[in-house]
Write a protein that holds these residues in place. Structure first.
Motif, PDB file in Angstrom:
ATOM      1  N   LEU A  68       0.826  -1.219   0.000  1.00  0.00           N
ATOM      2  CA  LEU A  68       0.000   0.000   0.000  1.00  0.00           C
ATOM      3  C   LEU A  68       0.852   1.259   0.000  1.00  0.00           C
ATOM      4  CD1 LEU A  68      -2.864  -0.964   2.475  1.00  0.00           C
ATOM      5  CD2 LEU A  68      -3.156  -0.237   0.101  1.00  0.00           C
ATOM      6  N   GLU A  69       1.980   1.229   0.709  1.00  0.00           N
ATOM      7  CA  GLU A  69       2.872   2.384   0.722  1.00  0.00           C
ATOM      8  C   GLU A  69       3.363   2.696  -0.702  1.00  0.00           C
ATOM      9  OE1 GLU A  69       2.778   4.211   3.290  1.00  0.00           O
ATOM     10  OE2 GLU A  69       4.340   3.679   4.725  1.00  0.00           O
ATOM     11  N   ILE A  70       3.664   1.651  -1.453  1.00  0.00           N
ATOM     12  CA  ILE A  70       4.112   1.835  -2.836  1.00  0.00           C
ATOM     13  C   ILE A  70       2.996   2.453  -3.679  1.00  0.00           C
ATOM     14  CG2 ILE A  70       4.791   0.616  -4.947  1.00  0.00           C
ATOM     15  CD1 ILE A  70       6.273  -1.386  -3.147  1.00  0.00           C
ATOM     16  N   LEU A  71       1.796   1.886  -3.573  1.00  0.00           N
ATOM     17  CA  LEU A  71       0.663   2.395  -4.352  1.00  0.00           C
ATOM     18  C   LEU A  71       0.288   3.815  -3.923  1.00  0.00           C
ATOM     19  CD1 LEU A  71      -1.549  -0.832  -4.328  1.00  0.00           C
ATOM     20  CD2 LEU A  71      -0.241   0.078  -6.257  1.00  0.00           C
ATOM     21  N   TYR A  72       0.365   4.066  -2.633  1.00  0.00           N
ATOM     22  CA  TYR A  72       0.022   5.376  -2.069  1.00  0.00           C
ATOM     23  C   TYR A  72       0.919   6.469  -2.652  1.00  0.00           C
ATOM     24  CZ  TYR A  72      -1.007   8.643   1.838  1.00  0.00           C
ATOM     25  OH  TYR A  72      -1.375   9.719   2.615  1.00  0.00           O
ATOM     26  N   THR A  73       2.225   6.215  -2.666  1.00  0.00           N
ATOM     27  CA  THR A  73       3.149   7.215  -3.197  1.00  0.00           C
ATOM     28  C   THR A  73       3.051   7.316  -4.726  1.00  0.00           C
ATOM     29  OG1 THR A  73       4.930   5.564  -3.217  1.00  0.00           O
ATOM     30  CG2 THR A  73       4.790   7.015  -1.305  1.00  0.00           C
ATOM     31  N   MET A  74       2.712   6.206  -5.376  1.00  0.00           N
ATOM     32  CA  MET A  74       2.599   6.230  -6.837  1.00  0.00           C
ATOM     33  C   MET A  74       1.441   7.101  -7.318  1.00  0.00           C
ATOM     34  SD  MET A  74       3.475   2.300  -7.961  1.00  0.00           S
ATOM     35  CE  MET A  74       3.074   2.598  -9.681  1.00  0.00           C
ATOM     36  N   THR A  75       0.439   7.294  -6.477  1.00  0.00           N
ATOM     37  CA  THR A  75      -0.677   8.161  -6.871  1.00  0.00           C
ATOM     38  C   THR A  75      -0.305   9.635  -6.819  1.00  0.00           C
ATOM     39  OG1 THR A  75      -1.572   8.302  -4.617  1.00  0.00           O
ATOM     40  CG2 THR A  75      -2.372   6.497  -5.990  1.00  0.00           C
ATOM     41  N   VAL A  76       0.795   9.961  -6.143  1.00  0.00           N
ATOM     42  CA  VAL A  76       1.157  11.364  -5.915  1.00  0.00           C
ATOM     43  C   VAL A  76       2.475  11.756  -6.585  1.00  0.00           C
ATOM     44  CG1 VAL A  76       1.713  13.079  -4.149  1.00  0.00           C
ATOM     45  CG2 VAL A  76      -0.072  11.400  -3.713  1.00  0.00           C
ATOM     46  N   SER A 104      -7.268   8.556  -1.409  1.00  0.00           N
ATOM     47  CA  SER A 104      -8.135   8.295  -0.251  1.00  0.00           C
ATOM     48  C   SER A 104      -8.225   6.798   0.032  1.00  0.00           C
ATOM     49  CB  SER A 104      -9.532   8.863  -0.502  1.00  0.00           C
ATOM     50  OG  SER A 104      -9.491  10.245  -0.756  1.00  0.00           O
ATOM     51  N   LEU A 105      -8.383   6.008  -1.036  1.00  0.00           N
ATOM     52  CA  LEU A 105      -8.502   4.551  -0.884  1.00  0.00           C
ATOM     53  C   LEU A 105      -7.302   3.962  -0.170  1.00  0.00           C
ATOM     54  CD1 LEU A 105      -9.486   1.654  -1.510  1.00  0.00           C
ATOM     55  CD2 LEU A 105      -8.577   1.932  -3.813  1.00  0.00           C
ATOM     56  N   PHE A 106      -6.098   4.266  -0.661  1.00  0.00           N
ATOM     57  CA  PHE A 106      -4.898   3.679  -0.067  1.00  0.00           C
ATOM     58  C   PHE A 106      -4.625   4.254   1.319  1.00  0.00           C
ATOM     59  CE2 PHE A 106      -3.650   3.368  -4.755  1.00  0.00           C
ATOM     60  CZ  PHE A 106      -4.167   2.094  -4.863  1.00  0.00           C
ATOM     61  N   GLY A 107      -4.916   5.543   1.517  1.00  0.00           N
ATOM     62  CA  GLY A 107      -4.696   6.151   2.822  1.00  0.00           C
ATOM     63  C   GLY A 107      -5.591   5.559   3.896  1.00  0.00           C
ATOM     64  N   ILE A 108      -6.884   5.413   3.595  1.00  0.00           N
ATOM     65  CA  ILE A 108      -7.830   4.859   4.567  1.00  0.00           C
ATOM     66  C   ILE A 108      -7.513   3.386   4.837  1.00  0.00           C
ATOM     67  CG2 ILE A 108     -10.265   4.223   4.907  1.00  0.00           C
ATOM     68  CD1 ILE A 108     -10.971   6.819   3.385  1.00  0.00           C
ATOM     69  N   THR A 109      -7.144   2.649   3.791  1.00  0.00           N
ATOM     70  CA  THR A 109      -6.787   1.238   3.966  1.00  0.00           C
ATOM     71  C   THR A 109      -5.556   1.097   4.854  1.00  0.00           C
ATOM     72  OG1 THR A 109      -7.667   0.782   1.754  1.00  0.00           O
ATOM     73  CG2 THR A 109      -6.318  -0.930   2.768  1.00  0.00           C
ATOM     74  N   GLU A 110      -4.600   1.986   4.698  1.00  0.00           N
ATOM     75  CA  GLU A 110      -3.409   1.969   5.556  1.00  0.00           C
ATOM     76  C   GLU A 110      -3.772   2.206   7.017  1.00  0.00           C
ATOM     77  OE1 GLU A 110      -0.101   4.370   4.518  1.00  0.00           O
ATOM     78  OE2 GLU A 110       0.205   3.409   2.578  1.00  0.00           O
ATOM     79  N   LEU A 143      -9.312  -9.663   8.090  1.00  0.00           N
ATOM     80  CA  LEU A 143      -8.940  -8.330   8.576  1.00  0.00           C
ATOM     81  C   LEU A 143      -8.414  -7.453   7.444  1.00  0.00           C
ATOM     82  CD1 LEU A 143      -7.188  -9.024  12.015  1.00  0.00           C
ATOM     83  CD2 LEU A 143      -9.204  -7.599  11.636  1.00  0.00           C
ATOM     84  N   VAL A 144      -7.530  -8.018   6.624  1.00  0.00           N
ATOM     85  CA  VAL A 144      -6.979  -7.256   5.499  1.00  0.00           C
ATOM     86  C   VAL A 144      -8.079  -6.927   4.496  1.00  0.00           C
ATOM     87  CG1 VAL A 144      -5.416  -7.349   3.510  1.00  0.00           C
ATOM     88  CG2 VAL A 144      -4.642  -8.143   5.752  1.00  0.00           C
ATOM     89  N   GLY A 145      -8.943  -7.916   4.216  1.00  0.00           N
ATOM     90  CA  GLY A 145     -10.059  -7.679   3.295  1.00  0.00           C
ATOM     91  C   GLY A 145     -10.984  -6.586   3.792  1.00  0.00           C
ATOM     92  N   ALA A 146     -11.238  -6.562   5.105  1.00  0.00           N
ATOM     93  CA  ALA A 146     -12.105  -5.530   5.687  1.00  0.00           C
ATOM     94  C   ALA A 146     -11.469  -4.149   5.547  1.00  0.00           C
ATOM     95  CB  ALA A 146     -12.363  -5.838   7.153  1.00  0.00           C
ATOM     96  N   CYS A 147     -10.143  -4.074   5.684  1.00  0.00           N
ATOM     97  CA  CYS A 147      -9.450  -2.790   5.522  1.00  0.00           C
ATOM     98  C   CYS A 147      -9.604  -2.263   4.090  1.00  0.00           C
ATOM     99  CB  CYS A 147      -7.968  -2.954   5.850  1.00  0.00           C
ATOM    100  SG  CYS A 147      -7.615  -3.311   7.588  1.00  0.00           S
ATOM    101  N   TYR A 148      -9.414  -3.155   3.111  1.00  0.00           N
ATOM    102  CA  TYR A 148      -9.569  -2.741   1.708  1.00  0.00           C
ATOM    103  C   TYR A 148     -11.016  -2.346   1.406  1.00  0.00           C
ATOM    104  CZ  TYR A 148      -4.891  -4.245   0.294  1.00  0.00           C
ATOM    105  OH  TYR A 148      -3.529  -4.363   0.137  1.00  0.00           O
TER     106      TYR A 148
END
Length: 311
Positions: A68-76, A104-110, A143-148
């Motif tokens: 998620l950190e990778i995807l999060y930074t890739m959006t910006v 927002s998606l990756f930030g909230i999931t994190e 738990l991971v699925g619920a976060c996503y």
């Protein structure tokens, strides 16, 4: 574009364009941080997949967090770097929506994953006899699925809410990304419900998880002070302090940036905060979870020995 009677079809991301000669150091600095973030988090994913000793819930959550950190930074970051080289950094309305949605998606999931990681440490230390039941493979996946799922539902709802508002005035965003509040401030209609929505999302997905993590850390502290040996206390403190460091960086800047009613604020402050939580903070993840973690450093040595030093 964006006259009083014309709908805005694209926005101008001013970002750091007004900082003149600083664009060069900023460009190369952000690029360096971005490369370190990508390589470091990719290394964590590789190690937690390749080494059997790391096939436990803690590193299962960490692997997803690194992804998620990778995807999060890739959006910006790629967009930000391109805009630093552009004399007129514009972004289409649809592209702005897309960036806001995934950011927002990756930030909230994190936020959810950091809470799950704290729960894992709580269960391992405070309820060790029930740990294998509480954090069995199925429970970890759920738990991971619920976060996503939480991230998808929230980001979809809120992004649509923002972009269904009319935009007929200025199209200049005083930011380097299409974040919620800077875009919301350009809407031609009342933004009250959008601002309330931002406050609700902040309380639900930033302040509440942060509070739960602090409570879990307090429970862990009470437990280890009561029963653990001095060596055991040092080991637990090392693990929990690493996680708490990442939590304080991520949630602390998020709370300051979003915990307010109203879109008006210091533009410079907002951009510096966003630069910190969207670009700088993800870089610390590999250092915090590898350099201070004997299991991860051991896995790294085994991997290097197997593939690079093998006869």
């Amino acid at each position: 574009i964006g006259g009083n009677g014309t709908a805005v079809t694209e926005f101008v991301l001013l970002g750091f364009s007004g900082y003149g000669s600083l664009w060069g150091p900023l460009f190369w600095g952000v690029l360096l941080v971005y490369l370190v973030t990508l390589l470091g988090n990719l290394l964590i994913i590789l190690l937690t997949l390749a080494d059997a000793a790391l096939h436990v819930p803690m590193y299962f959550f960490l692997r997803h967090f690194s992804g998620l950190e990778i995807l999060y930074t890739m959006t910006v970051v790629p967009r930000m770097l391109a805009d630093l080289l552009s004399s007129c950094p514009t972004i289409l309305r649809a592209s702005c929506f897309t960036q806001m949605y995934f950011f927002s998606l990756f930030g909230i999931t994190e936020c959810g994953l950091l809470t799950a990681m704290a729960y894992d440490r709580y269960a391992a230390i405070c309820r060790p006899l029930h740990y294998s039941t509480l954090l069995n493979p199925g429970a970890c996946v759920c738990l991971v699925g619920a976060c996503y799922l939480m991230g998808i539902i929230t980001s979809t709802t809120y992004s649509i809410l923002v972009f269904t508002l009319p935009f007929h005035g200025t199209n200049i965003i005083h930011h380097f990304l299409c974040d919620i509040l800077p875009v919301l401030s350009l809407a031609s209609a009342s933004t009250f419900w959008g601002e309330v929505g931002n406050l609700v999302v902040t309380v639900a997905f930033i302040l509440t998880p942060f509070s739960l993590i602090i409570v879990s850390c307090a429970c862990i502290l009470v437990t280890i002070l009561g029963v653990a040996t001095s060596q055991g206390r040092r080991k637990v403190f090392s693990t929990c302090s690493s996680h708490l460091f990442v939590v304080m960086l991520f949630f602390g800047t998020g709370i300051v940036a979003y915990m307010r009613l109203g879109a008006g604020s210091s533009q410079t402050r907002d951009q510096i905060l966003a630069l910190f939580y969207a670009v700088v903070t993800p870089m610390f993840n590999p250092f915090v979870y590898t350099l201070r973690n004997k299991k991860v450093t051991g896995a790294m040595r085994r991997l290097v020995k197997k593939y690079l030093w093998s006869p």
